[in-house]
Design an enzyme around this catalytic site. Structure first.
Site, PDB file in Angstrom:
ATOM      1  N   LYS A 113       3.800   1.926   7.478  1.00 16.50           N
ATOM      2  CA  LYS A 113       4.099   2.724   6.175  1.00 16.50           C
ATOM      3  C   LYS A 113       3.974   1.500   5.120  1.00 16.50           C
ATOM      4  O   LYS A 113       4.488   0.642   5.237  1.00 16.50           O
ATOM      5  CB  LYS A 113       5.449   3.244   6.214  1.00 16.50           C
ATOM      6  N   SER A 114       3.178   2.070   4.044  1.00 14.74           N
ATOM      7  CA  SER A 114       3.006   0.944   2.743  1.00 14.74           C
ATOM      8  C   SER A 114       3.070   1.622   1.630  1.00 14.74           C
ATOM      9  O   SER A 114       2.262   2.717   1.568  1.00 14.74           O
ATOM     10  CB  SER A 114       1.801  -0.004   3.067  1.00 14.74           C
ATOM     11  N   HIS A 115       3.693   1.333   0.475  1.00 18.89           N
ATOM     12  CA  HIS A 115       3.525   1.966  -0.746  1.00 18.89           C
ATOM     13  C   HIS A 115       2.596   1.074  -1.554  1.00 18.89           C
ATOM     14  O   HIS A 115       2.374   1.286  -2.712  1.00 18.89           O
ATOM     15  CB  HIS A 115       4.792   2.024  -1.571  1.00 18.89           C
ATOM     16  N   ARG A 263      15.378  15.875  -0.221  1.00 22.22           N
ATOM     17  CA  ARG A 263      15.989  16.601  -1.257  1.00 22.22           C
ATOM     18  C   ARG A 263      15.387  17.923  -1.277  1.00 22.22           C
ATOM     19  O   ARG A 263      15.707  18.786  -0.549  1.00 22.22           O
ATOM     20  CB  ARG A 263      15.392  15.568  -2.710  1.00 22.22           C
TER      21      ARG A 263
END
Ligand code: A3P
Length: 299
Positions: A113-115, A263
């Site tokens: 995963k990467s932002h 959320r």
């Protein structure tokens, strides 16, 4: 500009300063054809997509998915930039979120995963392995990001949502500029190794997205498997799922118990947060940024 952050790369993306210690290492990392990346601007549906992709690629191994935290099965490449010197926090983070070197040395197949925007990831990424990019309407992103910042206890009490929104549209929050991040990926959406997804499409018709994702991954998948997967991914189940809800970071007292990582999961929830002035500001900001592209967020 916050003294703990700096701007990086051609578009001046904002990250914690610590990124300078391993940004090059990430940029130069060797990509393997068996890697599978999920890349997003934060709060765009990363976790949802990671779990979905991981399960399809791991023969729907729900047992492992429920017992091993997603942060170990599908680690966050640049998470080390958040490690700090408090020993308690450092240990909890390292236990649950492996540092860069450990991720680079993982056995194949690696799930990452990467932002980071594409321009800060290895240039050969798309030519070598499969990449998912997930985008989401920035108005919902900013609401989610605001709550997430409260969840992580990194927001001063004096910063209300309106002040946070001002920071967001002025490209002053980490990972900004938002539109550059998304447009970099949008430009590559027709690359055969890229699957560009919208949070809004996942929300509207998850089974259709699962079929699209399975096809992209060259995996046969039955209707029964799709049904079970969608049930597993349902937000009510996801919220209770300790493997994805980051409850594992609570040992170090890192989190605000009034908030949660998973959320509302709503499309258009921003309407409850924006006054008239902000709505007009958002319309203008989005229009200006979409003028030079055919990118449109599904409504
Ligand atoms: P909200 O804060 O609007 O609810 P990321 O994983 O990129 O951090 O994205 C987090 C956002 O995705 C949060 O949005 C979260 O609630 C939502 N999300 C996570 N899992 C989801 C699921 N299974 N279904 C729908 N939304 C989900």
């Amino acid at each position: 500009m916050n003294p703990c952050t700096s701007r990086f790369g051609p578009k001046g993306y904002i990250f914690p300063r610590q990124f300078e210690h391993f940004g090059k290492e990430i940029y130069n990392m060797e990509i393997r054809p068996s890697d599978t990346f999920v890349v997003t601007f934060p709060r765009s549906g990363t976790t949802w997509t990671q779990e979905l992709v991981w399960l399809i690629l791991n023969n729907f191994d729900y047992e492992k998915a429920l017992e091993t935290p997603l942060s170990l099965r599908y680690p966050y490449l640049e998470t080390e930039m958040f490690f700090n010197h408090n020993q308690n926090i450092k240990e909890t983070m390292e236990k649950n979120m492996p540092p860069v070197q450990k991720i680079l040395n993982m056995a194949s197949p690696r799930y990452i995963k990467s932002h980071l925007p594409l321009s800060l990831l290895p240039p050969k990424l798309l030519d070598t392995c499969k990449v998912f990019y997930v985008a989401r309407d920035p108005r919902d992103v900013v609401v989610s990001f605001y709550h997430h910042s409260k969840f992580m206890n990194i927001l001063l009490d004096s910063v209300d949502f309106k002040a946070f929104w001002e920071l967001f549209i002025n490209d002053l929050l980490p990972w900004a500029p938002f539109f550059e991040h998304v447009k970099e990926a949008w430009r590559m959406r027709n690359h055969p190794n890229m699957l560009f997804l919208f949070y809004e499409d996942l929300s509207k018709d998850l089974p259709a997205c699962v079929r699209r994702i399975a096809k992209f991954l060259d995996k046969e998948i039955t209707e029964e498997q799709i049904e079970k997967l969608c049930e597993h991914l349902n937000i009510d189940n996801f919220k209770k799922n300790k493997s994805v809800n980051f409850d594992n970071l609570n040992d170090a007292g890192l989190l605000n118990e009034k908030e949660s990582f998973i959320r509302k999961g709503k499309v258009g929830g921003w309407r409850d947060y924006f006054d008239e002035e902000m709505t007009e500001q958002a319309d203008r900001w989005i229009e200006e940024n979409l003028r030079d592209t055919d990118l449109r967020f599904p409504q």
